[in-house]
Design a protein around this motif. Structure first.
Motif, short mmCIF file in Angstrom:
data_model
loop_
_atom_site.label_atom_id
_atom_site.label_comp_id
_atom_site.label_asym_id
_atom_site.label_seq_id
_atom_site.Cartn_x
_atom_site.Cartn_y
_atom_site.Cartn_z
N TRP A 263 0.82 -1.21 0.00
CA TRP A 263 0.00 0.00 0.00
C TRP A 263 0.85 1.26 0.00
O TRP A 263 0.52 2.24 -0.65
CB TRP A 263 -0.93 -0.03 1.21
CG TRP A 263 -1.84 1.16 1.27
CD1 TRP A 263 -1.65 2.31 1.96
CD2 TRP A 263 -3.07 1.31 0.58
NE1 TRP A 263 -2.67 3.17 1.76
CE2 TRP A 263 -3.57 2.59 0.90
CE3 TRP A 263 -3.82 0.47 -0.26
CZ2 TRP A 263 -4.78 3.06 0.41
CZ3 TRP A 263 -5.01 0.96 -0.75
CH2 TRP A 263 -5.48 2.23 -0.43
N ASN A 264 1.94 1.21 0.75
CA ASN A 264 2.76 2.42 0.92
C ASN A 264 3.95 2.51 -0.05
O ASN A 264 4.64 3.53 -0.05
CB ASN A 264 3.30 2.48 2.35
CG ASN A 264 2.17 2.63 3.36
OD1 ASN A 264 1.27 3.45 3.18
ND2 ASN A 264 2.20 1.82 4.42
N MET A 265 4.20 1.51 -0.85
CA MET A 265 5.35 1.56 -1.75
C MET A 265 5.07 2.52 -2.91
O MET A 265 3.92 2.72 -3.30
CB MET A 265 5.69 0.16 -2.28
CG MET A 265 4.65 -0.44 -3.23
SD MET A 265 4.98 -2.17 -3.66
CE MET A 265 6.67 -2.07 -4.20
N GLY B 32 3.26 1.46 -8.32
CA GLY B 32 1.84 1.14 -8.40
C GLY B 32 1.62 -0.36 -8.55
O GLY B 32 2.29 -1.02 -9.34
N VAL B 33 0.66 -0.91 -7.77
CA VAL B 33 0.35 -2.34 -7.81
C VAL B 33 -1.14 -2.50 -8.09
O VAL B 33 -1.98 -1.86 -7.45
CB VAL B 33 0.74 -3.05 -6.50
CG1 VAL B 33 0.37 -4.53 -6.57
CG2 VAL B 33 2.23 -2.88 -6.23
N LEU B 34 -1.44 -3.36 -9.06
CA LEU B 34 -2.82 -3.61 -9.44
C LEU B 34 -3.06 -5.12 -9.50
O LEU B 34 -2.18 -5.87 -9.94
CB LEU B 34 -3.12 -3.01 -10.82
CG LEU B 34 -2.98 -1.49 -11.01
CD1 LEU B 34 -3.07 -1.14 -12.48
CD2 LEU B 34 -4.06 -0.77 -10.22
N ARG B 35 -4.28 -5.52 -9.01
CA ARG B 35 -4.76 -6.88 -9.23
C ARG B 35 -5.91 -6.79 -10.22
O ARG B 35 -6.86 -6.03 -10.02
CB ARG B 35 -5.24 -7.53 -7.93
CG ARG B 35 -4.12 -7.96 -7.01
CD ARG B 35 -4.66 -8.58 -5.72
NE ARG B 35 -5.52 -9.72 -5.99
CZ ARG B 35 -6.82 -9.83 -5.61
NH1 ARG B 35 -7.41 -8.83 -4.98
NH2 ARG B 35 -7.54 -10.91 -5.88
N SER C 30 -8.02 -4.78 -7.03
CA SER C 30 -7.46 -3.99 -5.92
C SER C 30 -6.27 -3.19 -6.45
O SER C 30 -5.72 -3.51 -7.50
CB SER C 30 -7.01 -4.90 -4.76
OG SER C 30 -5.96 -5.76 -5.18
N ALA C 31 -5.90 -2.17 -5.69
CA ALA C 31 -4.80 -1.30 -6.10
C ALA C 31 -4.23 -0.60 -4.89
O ALA C 31 -4.91 -0.48 -3.85
CB ALA C 31 -5.27 -0.27 -7.12
N SER D 68 -8.61 9.81 -6.88
CA SER D 68 -8.47 10.28 -5.51
C SER D 68 -7.94 9.22 -4.55
O SER D 68 -7.22 9.52 -3.60
CB SER D 68 -9.81 10.82 -5.00
OG SER D 68 -10.81 9.79 -5.08
N SER D 69 -8.29 7.97 -4.77
CA SER D 69 -7.86 6.91 -3.85
C SER D 69 -7.84 5.58 -4.58
O SER D 69 -8.36 5.44 -5.70
CB SER D 69 -8.81 6.82 -2.65
OG SER D 69 -10.10 6.41 -3.09
#
Length: 653
Positions: A56-58, A61-64, A73-74, A85-86
């Motif tokens: 979450w904090n890296m 960007g990470v996406l499923r 999820s992201a 925004s989020s």
């Protein structure tokens, strides 16, 4: 579960016998196993939560994604890259919304269709939620179930817009500078640490006269003359300086250029280390050398000319005087420069000179002539013929240029000639002779005036100046010959002196001795037969023989020039023959060779024509005749008759 196990253990400790049964022991073991399993689950859940927090904090960007491209999820970084925004705002949206063009969508479809292992899409045209174009990198890892079916996609999303734009700016800048280098008129090349050319632009290739592909890998020493290599090393040592250098072209010829050498930063092995800038200055150098030669030429003309050249300022003060003027006047430069011109003139001629100079001041570029007398430092007075031209407006000269020719000796000779004319008889031949001399004398004077006018009024130095000055000098030499011949012959023929016996052997031997340098120059073989004694005027006969001998020697154009003098008796006269091999006179000129008619033109020079006319008058004064016979490629013989030395011919001429 933990509390239950604890309660059972407490009861067992109070009533151990009641619980010492197989069932109870089995239950206890089961409770312990359940507790350990629970602990492992708790530890695993803790790790999952830790990983989730890390993801979450890296910044990456990470996406499923599911197999249709919907976001399951992201993390926050993915939301930032997508411009929402989020991360929650991304869930349920399709990744296809963020492709900027059809090419990006096609990249995705092609890659996912064949996704059997991790793949990378870069660069891919990305678009933020607000429509801002970006560039992204997608690292995709497919997730399969136990049966090998693709169930979801794990994606690492990176915004690479800044490096892409930086590379593009760098590419454009490199392209721009490469274009500038390629199209530069200045030759540019780079040289590696081994001294070999790594790159050369078109201008450098043209400068050295070699194709660019042949230049690459060539040692710079092959573009230098061997004797210039030490100087080339000096250029390397003083890299900030620029120097003229001689380049050896492919065909072996030289080409001059301005060369400067600079060191490139952080050289790597076999990479460019130096940059060389070469500006072709061959044309400038040739022009500069030509100008220097022209300046030296005109400086030599001024320094070695017998004429004086002066330059006056607007107040008629001497600003420059040539070496000839200083030599003739006897003054030192500091005694003349800055002085008024009147300082050099005799008092009686100063008003006239001032009047002529004022006329020059009022008429720029126009040549104004004058004759005035000047006093030398030793007190003697000389007469000058001057031409003054106002070039004050010329930014190069900025002065009044005066060309002054010393004619004092001519004035004295003219006075002597006038006295001789007063004592001369009024014979028709003498009158026609003077007319012929006057005609020949006028032509070169006219040419000199025109040529000097051209030189003085033309503000540009160039070929026309050179030709005009050379023509004027040649004409001046001819004029001197004419003046010398005119004065010499006029004075001699005007004398009324009785004839005497003349030994032609002695007379000719004396003339040949005087002509020895000329004979040696032309390598002429002279054969002198026995010559007789004749009755005549020694000075006039000397003039006759010298004129014919000089012409014969100078015009023997064979490889073995031969000159022969002989004589034979012809009644009461002696016939003298002067033969010259190779000398050829055009047949159409033979009949009028010795004529003094003003309308006749021949291919002879004015001085030669005048001498031949004088020869005829001398021979006729001796009651003889003169003629010539020529045979092409065999030579010419001059014949003339003179009276014998017998007593019957001792009467006055």
């Amino acid at each position: 579960m933990h509390a239950l196990v604890k309660y059972v253990q407490t009861l067992e400790s109070r009533q151990p016998a009641a619980f010492d049964t197989p069932a109870v022991r089995e239950m206890t073991l089961l409770a312990d196993a359940i507790q350990r399993t629970y602990q492992r689950m708790a530890d695993h859940l803790h790790k999952v939560e830790a990983y989730q927090d890390m993801i979450w904090n890296m910044p990456l960007g990470v996406l499923r994604l599911d197999t249709e491209g919907r976001i399951l999820s992201a993390n926050a970084a993915a939301a930032t890259i997508a411009g929402v925004s989020s991360a929650i705002a991304l869930v349920g949206r399709s990744i296809h919304e963020f492709w900027r063009d059809d090419d990006a969508a096609e990249q995705w479809r092609t890659s996912i269709a064949n996704a059997t292992h991790p793949i990378t899409l870069t660069p891919i045209a990305w678009r933020r939620a607000d429509g801002t174009p970006r560039w992204a990198r997608l690292d995709i890892s497919p997730v399969f179930d136990a049966e090998g079916t693709l169930v979801e996609l794990l994606c690492a999303l990176t915004d690479i817009t800044e490096p892409i734009e930086a590379r593009e700016h760098l590419r454009i800048a490199e392209q721009r500078y490469r274009f500038l280098v390629e199209s530069a008129s200045e030759g540019i090349c780079t040289i590696d640490q081994e001294g070999r050319i790594r790159y050369a632009n078109a201008a450098f290739a043209a400068l050295v006269g070699m194709p660019r592909e042949q230049l690459e890998g060539l040692s710079w020493k092959q573009l230098c003359f061997e004797e210039d290599i030490p100087r080339a090393y000096q250029l390397w040592q003083h890299q900030s300086s620029t120097a003229e250098f001689r380049i050896r072209r492919a065909d072996g010829t030289e080409r001059w250029a301005y060369i400067s050498v600079g060191e490139l930063p952080a050289p790597q092995p076999h990479a460019e280390r130096w940059i060389v800038l070469a500006t072709d200055i061959q044309a400038q150098k040739e022009a500069r050398d030509a100008l220097a030669q022209s300046e030296a030429y005109f400086r030599a003309l001024v320094q070695h000319s017998r004429d004086s050249i002066l330059v006056l300022d607007e107040h008629l003060r001497v600003r420059f005087m040539s070496d000839a003027g200083l030599r003739f006047s006897g003054y030192a430069p500091d005694e003349v420069l800055g002085q008024p011109l009147e300082y050099l003139l005799v008092p009686e001629d100063r008003p006239y000179a001032r009047e002529r100079l004022q006329e020059a001041l009022q008429n720029p570029d126009r040549a104004v002539s004058a004759i005035a007398r000047y006093r030398r430092k030793n007190g003697t007075v000389r007469t000058l013929a001057c031409i003054a031209t106002n070039l004050l407006h010329n930014p190069i000269v900025r002065g009044i240029v005066i060309n002054a020719h010393d004619i004092h000796d001519y004035v004295l000779l003219q006075q002597e000639l006038e006295r001789a004319l007063q004592n001369a008889s009024s014979d028709q031949w003498f009158e026609s002779h003077l007319l012929a001399m006057a005609s020949e004398f006028t032509k070169p004077l006219h040419r000199i005036a025109n040529n000097l006018n051209h030189v003085l009024t033309d503000s540009e130095l160039g070929t026309s100046h050179t030709q005009a000055i050379e023509d004027a000098l040649e004409t001046t030499r001819t004029l001197h010959t004419l003046v010398d011949e005119m004065v010499r012959s006029a004075i001699i023929v005007a004398q009324d002196t009785a004839f005497t016996e003349v030994d032609l052997n002695e007379l000719v031997q004396a003339i040949l001795k005087a002509l020895a340098p000329l004979i040696q120059t032309y390598q002429t073989t002279v054969i002198l037969d026995e010559l007789p004694r004749v009755q005549g005027h020694p000075a006039q006969l000397s003039l006759l023989f010298q004129a014919l001998l000089e012409y014969s020697i100078q015009h023997t154009n064979t490889s073995t020039p031969l000159l022969r003098l002989s004589a034979e008796r012809d009644d009461e006269m002696w016939k003298i023959a002067i033969y010259s091999s190779g000398t050829s006179i055009a047949p159409e000129n033979m009949a009028r060779l010795f004529t003094s008619l003003l309308t006749q033109e021949t291919d002879l020079t004015p001085g030669t024509r005048l001498r031949f006319v004088s020869c005829r008058h001398i021979v006729e004064r001796h009651a003889g005749r003169i003629w010539a016979h020529t045979e092409p490629d065999r030579g010419t013989t001059f014949y003339f008759t003179l009276p014998t030395a017998s007593p019957s011919n001792t009467n006055d001429a």
